[in-house]
Design an enzyme around this catalytic site. Structure first.
Site: not given
Ligand code: NAD
Length: 484
Positions: A154, A286, A465
């Site tokens: 995002n 998020c 963080e």
């Molecule tokens: P996602 O969890 O699908 O992927 C995030 C990252 O994790 C990607 O690089 C992905 O390839 C990797 N990943 C996926 N499966 C994995 C595994 N089994 N082991 C290690 N890495 C793995 O999330 P997304 O769809 O890319 O992002 C959207 C989500 O992120 C939403 O839920 C949003 O709320 C959250 N988000 C949170 C924050 C925060 O600061 N809390 C900030 C931005 C986004």
């Protein structure tokens, strides 16, 4: 902007390399729905190479004076800044966000992250104290060694640099795993590292999908910590995969944030900021406030004003400077958000505005666009009001008093952020203290100071963080006691 298919490579040991498997995943441009790049489908072999390079570089980097590390991070910031427009165009193309957002928010923030943690490297202090027997205790904060940084789609470069910069500043070598959905600016970061003169192996960027590449990174015995931002489901999978290795974990996960509007708010400003909080970046932040709780006496006036403001938002080609919303990041994500719109109807919601896909002409006719959408008349405890949608869909929920507002606000399994809108300072203090969230904004939204702790509670996060918290996460504290 280039028009031919772009083939990305990994950045390992200071050089660009093809993935060991020789296979790639398609990268789509959300505004057009067309493949425009290929990203390495890396596996454990690529991760092994990156970890080996980082292990070799680790001692020398840990021994590099903080002022020299800071200089290199500042150089990286300067080099990104010199190419700000190019980075912004790539981010917009990769993610679907308006280029003006990438130019004014994402890329400047990535630059700020490198500069901020360069300053932290130079100014970091640690504790020392004498105990009653006169023993002098002092705390060494030493780098962990090799760490993994995993980021979502995002805010691609913004969130990746939020992890890489403190990890490097505190003397660690990094394996970064950007989202496979939006990999291009992370790929360009390799060039920046090369030009800045970052020693080989200090920053390695390995691309690929989560289950294969991400999983190999988190389970690698040579990786001492994982800083992750993404969904709660993935955070849980990482926690499970690393539990027996006792890795340090920082997990920034999903949210379902409440915007709480009291009748005594500054009306015009509140409507404008609620709009921004709900729909910035197509609702894909998020921190977005997707549950808008409004004191019942104010609701009719507030609803009319918000509906009018949402109707004015322009959804358009991310390249156009007047587009306020661009495309959602992928076809799969668009389908997920649309399922929640259907669910909102099924759960008895009243559609106030949006809910459909705008038809764009020309190059954007197959893009993943969705009109900003607002529902009311949904139960505060229904699925639409409890589950993360992460798109341009918000709900209006009335409340009768402060206790009810608090109960609704705290009712989800998430606890990332909340914003309160009131002129009553005592109430703001009371409410902020009682909120189950890591961040509370009062009469503002997404006001960010990089020194403050950033993170969530409940299913939104583990750890913090930002500022000192980030430097502490990426270091191990060691106490030294000297008898005097
Ligand atoms: P996602 O969890 O699908 O992927 C995030 C990252 O994790 C990607 O690089 C992905 O390839 C990797 N990943 C996926 N499966 C994995 C595994 N089994 N082991 C290690 N890495 C793995 O999330 P997304 O769809 O890319 O992002 C959207 C989500 O992120 C939403 O839920 C949003 O709320 C959250 N988000 C949170 C924050 C925060 O600061 N809390 C900030 C931005 C986004």
């Amino acid at each position: 902007m280039r028009d031919s298919l772009l083939r990305l490579t990994n950045f390992i040991d200071g050089d660009y390399r093809a993935p060991a498997s020789g296979t790639y995943l398609p990268v789509y441009e959300p505004a057009t729905g067309k493949v425009y790049a290929e990203v390495p489908d890396s596996n454990a072999a690529d991760i092994d190479m990156a970890v080996a390079a980082a292990q070799t570089a680790r001692r020398s980097w840990a021994g590099t004076p903080p002022s020299q590390r800071a200089k290199l991070l500042r150089r990286m910031a300067d080099l990104i800044e010199a190419r700000l427009d190019a980075f912004a165009e790539e981010e917009s193309r990769d993610n679907g966000k308006p280029v003006t957002v990438a130019r004014t928010v994402d890329i400047p923030r990535a630059i700020a992250n490198f500069r901020f943690f360069a300053a932290m490297a130079e100014t970091q202090v640690s504790e020392s104290h004498h105990d009653e027997a006169g023993t002098l205790n002092y705390t060494l904060r030493q780098p962990l060694g090799v760490v993994g940084c995993i980021s979502p789609w995002n805010l691609p470069l913004y969130l990746l640099s939020w992890k890489i910069a403190p990890a490097l500043a505190s003397g660690n070598c990094v394996i970064a795993k950007p989202s496979e959905i939006t990999p291009v600016t992370a790929w360009l970061l390799g060039e920046i590292a090369q030009e800045a003169g970052l020693p080989a192996g200090v920053l390695n960027i390995v691309h690929g999908g989560g289950p294969r590449c991400g999983q190999a990174l988190v389970s690698h015995a040579g990786v001492k910590a994982i800083s992750f931002t993404g969904s709660t489901a993935t955070g849980a999978a990482i926690a499970a995969a690393t539990a027996t290795q006792f890795k340090k974990l920082s997990l920034e996960m999903g949210g379902k944030n409440a915007t709480v509007v009291f009748a005594d708010c500054d009306f015009e400003r509140t409507v404008g900021e609620c709009l921004r909080a709900a729909f910035s970046n197509q609702g894909q932040i998020c921190l977005c406030g997707s549950r808008i709780l409004v004191e019942r006496s104010l609701m009719p006036r507030f609803r009319d004003a918000l509906v009018a403001a949402v109707s004015q938002l322009k959804v358009g080609d991310p390249r156009e400077p007047d587009s306020q919303l661009g495309a959602l990041v992928s076809a799969a994500h668009l389908a997920k958000v649309q399922r929640y719109i259907n669910l909102a109807h099924e759960e008895g919601g009243r559609l106030l505005v949006g809910g459909t896909r705008p038809s764009l002409e020309g190059r954007c006719q197959d893009g993943y666009f969705l009109a900003p959408t607002l529902f009311d008349q949904l139960d505060p405890y229904c699925r639409v009001n409890q589950e993360e949608i992460f798109g341009p869909v918000a709900t209006l929920v009335p409340f009768d008093d402060e206790d009810q507002a608090l109960a609704y606000a705290n009712s989800t399994s998430y606890g990332l952020a909340c914003s309160l809108w009131t002129r009553d300072l005592a109430r703001a203090h009371r409410f902020a203290a009682a909120m189950e969230s890591g961040i509370v904004w009062v009469n503002c939204w997404m006001a960010r100071d990089l020194r403050t702790p950033f993170g969530g509670v409940k299913q939104s996060g583990l750890g913090r963080e930002g500022g000192v918290d980030a430097m502490r996460f990426f270091t191990e504290a060691k106490n030294v006691a000297i008898a005097c």
